[in-house]
Enzyme design. Structure first.
Site, PDB file in Angstrom:
ATOM      1  N   ASP A  30       0.844  -1.190   0.000  1.00 15.05           N
ATOM      2  CA  ASP A  30       0.000   0.000   0.000  1.00 15.05           C
ATOM      3  C   ASP A  30       0.882   1.244   0.000  1.00 15.05           C
ATOM      4  O   ASP A  30       1.855   1.312   0.744  1.00 15.05           O
ATOM      5  CB  ASP A  30      -0.922  -0.013   1.226  1.00 15.05           C
ATOM      6  CG  ASP A  30      -2.078   0.966   1.076  1.00 15.05           C
ATOM      7  OD1 ASP A  30      -2.426   1.324  -0.072  1.00 15.05           O
ATOM      8  OD2 ASP A  30      -2.629   1.379   2.109  1.00 15.05           O
ATOM      9  N   HIS A  47      -3.615  14.148   0.778  1.00 12.93           N
ATOM     10  CA  HIS A  47      -3.793  13.275   1.940  1.00 12.93           C
ATOM     11  C   HIS A  47      -2.563  13.329   2.857  1.00 12.93           C
ATOM     12  O   HIS A  47      -2.688  13.518   4.075  1.00 12.93           O
ATOM     13  CB  HIS A  47      -4.047  11.840   1.473  1.00 12.93           C
ATOM     14  CG  HIS A  47      -4.069  10.834   2.586  1.00 12.93           C
ATOM     15  ND1 HIS A  47      -5.093  10.754   3.499  1.00 12.93           N
ATOM     16  CD2 HIS A  47      -3.174   9.871   2.943  1.00 12.93           C
ATOM     17  CE1 HIS A  47      -4.835   9.786   4.372  1.00 12.93           C
ATOM     18  NE2 HIS A  47      -3.680   9.240   4.058  1.00 12.93           N
ATOM     19  N   GLU A 103     -10.169   4.244   4.065  1.00 12.89           N
ATOM     20  CA  GLU A 103      -9.268   4.934   3.151  1.00 12.89           C
ATOM     21  C   GLU A 103      -9.721   4.586   1.743  1.00 12.89           C
ATOM     22  O   GLU A 103      -9.678   3.423   1.333  1.00 12.89           O
ATOM     23  CB  GLU A 103      -7.804   4.536   3.402  1.00 12.89           C
ATOM     24  CG  GLU A 103      -7.308   5.050   4.751  1.00 12.89           C
ATOM     25  CD  GLU A 103      -5.799   5.030   4.928  1.00 12.89           C
ATOM     26  OE1 GLU A 103      -5.116   4.243   4.218  1.00 12.89           O
ATOM     27  OE2 GLU A 103      -5.302   5.794   5.779  1.00 12.89           O
ATOM     28  N   GLU A 113      -9.279   4.147  -1.921  1.00 13.23           N
ATOM     29  CA  GLU A 113      -8.080   3.946  -2.733  1.00 13.23           C
ATOM     30  C   GLU A 113      -8.429   3.226  -4.029  1.00 13.23           C
ATOM     31  O   GLU A 113      -9.529   2.699  -4.205  1.00 13.23           O
ATOM     32  CB  GLU A 113      -7.057   3.082  -1.963  1.00 13.23           C
ATOM     33  CG  GLU A 113      -6.663   3.661  -0.613  1.00 13.23           C
ATOM     34  CD  GLU A 113      -5.413   3.014  -0.037  1.00 13.23           C
ATOM     35  OE1 GLU A 113      -4.645   2.367  -0.803  1.00 13.23           O
ATOM     36  OE2 GLU A 113      -5.196   3.160   1.178  1.00 13.23           O
ATOM     37  N   ARG A 169      -7.316   3.999  13.574  1.00  9.01           N
ATOM     38  CA  ARG A 169      -6.379   5.115  13.791  1.00  9.01           C
ATOM     39  C   ARG A 169      -5.732   5.080  15.162  1.00  9.01           C
ATOM     40  O   ARG A 169      -4.587   5.532  15.326  1.00  9.01           O
ATOM     41  CB  ARG A 169      -7.118   6.446  13.614  1.00  9.01           C
ATOM     42  CG  ARG A 169      -7.724   6.657  12.251  1.00  9.01           C
ATOM     43  CD  ARG A 169      -6.677   6.680  11.173  1.00  9.01           C
ATOM     44  NE  ARG A 169      -7.280   6.890   9.859  1.00  9.01           N
ATOM     45  CZ  ARG A 169      -6.653   6.667   8.719  1.00  9.01           C
ATOM     46  NH1 ARG A 169      -5.406   6.199   8.720  1.00  9.01           N
ATOM     47  NH2 ARG A 169      -7.257   6.872   7.576  1.00  9.01           N
ATOM     48  N   GLN A 224      -3.130   2.342  15.112  1.00 13.99           N
ATOM     49  CA  GLN A 224      -2.071   2.801  14.209  1.00 13.99           C
ATOM     50  C   GLN A 224      -1.185   3.866  14.864  1.00 13.99           C
ATOM     51  O   GLN A 224       0.045   3.804  14.773  1.00 13.99           O
ATOM     52  CB  GLN A 224      -2.735   3.372  12.950  1.00 13.99           C
ATOM     53  CG  GLN A 224      -1.763   3.866  11.879  1.00 13.99           C
ATOM     54  CD  GLN A 224      -2.493   4.573  10.726  1.00 13.99           C
ATOM     55  OE1 GLN A 224      -3.723   4.675  10.699  1.00 13.99           O
ATOM     56  NE2 GLN A 224      -1.727   5.051   9.765  1.00 13.99           N
ATOM     57  N   LYS A 261      -3.925  -1.825  10.375  1.00 17.40           N
ATOM     58  CA  LYS A 261      -4.326  -1.941   8.972  1.00 17.40           C
ATOM     59  C   LYS A 261      -4.616  -3.384   8.558  1.00 17.40           C
ATOM     60  O   LYS A 261      -5.377  -3.614   7.615  1.00 17.40           O
ATOM     61  CB  LYS A 261      -3.181  -1.450   8.076  1.00 17.40           C
ATOM     62  CG  LYS A 261      -2.770  -0.023   8.293  1.00 17.40           C
ATOM     63  CD  LYS A 261      -3.672   0.905   7.515  1.00 17.40           C
ATOM     64  CE  LYS A 261      -3.082   2.306   7.439  1.00 17.40           C
ATOM     65  NZ  LYS A 261      -3.946   3.181   6.639  1.00 17.40           N
ATOM     66  N   THR A 314      -8.811  -5.661   4.400  1.00 20.05           N
ATOM     67  CA  THR A 314      -8.757  -4.716   3.279  1.00 20.05           C
ATOM     68  C   THR A 314      -9.790  -5.194   2.263  1.00 20.05           C
ATOM     69  O   THR A 314      -9.778  -6.365   1.891  1.00 20.05           O
ATOM     70  CB  THR A 314      -7.357  -4.708   2.621  1.00 20.05           C
ATOM     71  OG1 THR A 314      -6.373  -4.444   3.622  1.00 20.05           O
ATOM     72  CG2 THR A 314      -7.264  -3.665   1.517  1.00 20.05           C
ATOM     73  N   GLU A 345      -9.584  12.866   7.841  1.00 23.24           N
ATOM     74  CA  GLU A 345      -9.456  14.162   7.171  1.00 23.24           C
ATOM     75  C   GLU A 345     -10.805  14.889   7.128  1.00 23.24           C
ATOM     76  O   GLU A 345     -10.880  16.091   7.361  1.00 23.24           O
ATOM     77  CB  GLU A 345      -8.948  13.968   5.741  1.00 23.24           C
ATOM     78  CG  GLU A 345      -7.515  13.471   5.650  1.00 23.24           C
ATOM     79  CD  GLU A 345      -7.181  13.016   4.239  1.00 23.24           C
ATOM     80  OE1 GLU A 345      -7.455  11.835   3.923  1.00 23.24           O
ATOM     81  OE2 GLU A 345      -6.692  13.843   3.459  1.00 23.24           O
TER      82      GLU A 345
HETATM   83 CA    CA Z   1      -3.817   3.122   2.872  1.00 24.01          CA
END
Ligand code: CA
Length: 413
Positions: free
Chosen positions: A122, A129, A196, A198, A234, A237, A250, A254, A361
């Site tokens: 990743d 970002h 996230e 992506e 978060r 993390q 993480k 996914t 964000e």
């Molecule tokens: Ca990511």
């Protein structure tokens, strides 16, 4: 007037014959393990292996399979040949009688993880970002971006075994966390579960150990792309990531979309990436003559919904590092590629707040909760459902649908 059939896709459908993404399906109620490669047309899926067999195609060995991996491994010439054949099967009237019965309505099928994921990487390629997170987490640093950011696409190796297909429920992870204000760490369900938004790139052709893949060879190795949600805890993390980077915050899950769109369907969506503000080392320099005629960006228009409400529309065209640069960088040390390797772009955030691709964000680290019909939201609550969807400009004013990746949060176990 002839009856409407799966082959009569309404004009303007983002899954018309110009698209033809690949997936893996089984018929609802079929025996476990009866998975087949399917190609989406409109709101139907074509049993691609059955079509190949019925039409006496040499590609039956690539398509009559339970995963996309044999097709991925077959290489770029085969990808083009198979796509050309499929286009003919769904557009040439002479094939109609044979092909028509081999379609199934999407409502009759279950979609599976389309390929066996080999390695998963990743990246962190969106300047907006990275800059937003830098401002939040390193407010005293001289600049929001780290000194290396404009010189290399930052990434980490993730956990391929926990990549799941769209629709798979996501169990809230449990782990260790500690805020700076706390004196000791605690262990429990994450209280800052995030998304996230992506794009995931799917590698087909392997490479040789100790042999870097140059920018110009990107299309020889990468088959297509999918949508990817890198669920992120978060709090876990923030406590664990120094100095070795993301780990358990993480790796729990996914999610990827069920459809892999071949890059060949996205030629009309190619755009020049954002202007480079730093001179790049030769292996990453995509202004060089050999690659300058292949703009490395993709104009993908993403939408994020939370419980059905649109919360963001991240523009992939604003991502600084291209997928070709990411591939060149991740092999620059000689690390080799395997069929089924998956690499994520990193969270896609545009310059505007309504274009941010993560809750951290969108709520500015929880300071500004989102106002939703069912209440305020900073991070995800149990029962929340997040869906990423996207489309890209196609040939002649069409749209190429990229499907969706969705997931609902279940309570921690
Ligand atoms: Ca990511």
């Amino acid at each position: 007037m002839s009856e409407q059939t799966p082959l009569d896709v309404p004009e303007g459908d983002p899954f018309g014959p110009h698209n033809l993404p690949y997936g893996v399906f089984s018929l609802r109620g079929a025996a476990q393990g009866d998975r087949r490669v399917g190609v989406r047309l409109g709101s139907h899926v074509l049993d691609a292996g059955a079509a190949a067999a019925a039409l006496g195609s040499p590609y039956v060995s690539l398509l009559a399979q339970p995963t996309l991996n044999p097709l991925l491994a077959a290489g770029r010439t085969a990808w083009s040949d198979v796509r050309r054949a499929l286009t003919a099967w769904v557009t040439v009237p002479a094939h109609r009688a044979v092909v028509e019965p081999l379609f199934h309505p999407l409502s009759d099928v279950e979609l599976h993880l389309p390929f066996e994921v080999a390695d998963y990487v990743d990246f962190y390629a969106s300047e907006h970002h990275a800059s937003n997170l830098g401002q939040m987490f390193r407010p005293d640093a001289p600049a929001p971006l780290t000194p290396n950011w404009k010189h290399l696409p930052i990434g980490y190796h993730g956990r391929s075994g926990t990549v799941v297909v769209s629709g798979t429920e996501v169990v809230r992870p449990t782990g260790q966390r500690k805020t700076p204000a706390e004196t000791a760490p605690v262990f429990g369900p994450s209280v800052r579960l995030d998304i996230e938004a992506e794009v995931g790139f799917v590698v087909g052709t392997p490479s040789t150990l100790a042999t870097p893949v140059p920018l110009a060879d990107f299309r020889d190795h990468v088959f297509g792309l999918c949508l990817l949600n890198d669920w992120s805890a978060r709090d876990i993390q923030a406590w664990e990531y120094v100095p070795l980077g993301p780990f358990l915050g993480k790796s729990f899950t996914t999610s990827v979309s069920a459809w892999v769109t071949p890059l060949e369907a996205l030629d009309a969506a190619r755009v020049t990436p954002p202007e480079r503000t730093h001179e790049l080392l030769p292996y990453l320099d995509d202004s060089a003559e050999s690659v300058a005629d292949e703009p490395g960006g993709y104009d993908l228009r993403m939408t994020v919904t939370l419980n059905g409400q649109v919360i963001s529309e991240p523009p992939f065209s604003t991502v600084y590092w291209t997928a070709a640069q990411q591939l060149a960088h991740m092999t620059a040390n000689g690390a080799s590629l395997r069929t089924g390797d998956l690499y994520g772009s990193g969270t896609v955030s545009g310059p505007e707040p309504a274009q941010y691709g993560s809750l951290i964000e969108l709520t500015w680290n929880g300071r500004d909760p989102l106002e939703l019909p069912d209440g305020k939201r900073t991070f995800l609550e149990d029962g929340d459902e997040v869906t990423l969807s996207a489309w890209a400009p196609g040939p002649d004013g069409t749209r190429v649908g990229l499907g969706e990746v969705t997931g609902r949060i279940l309570p921690a176990r």
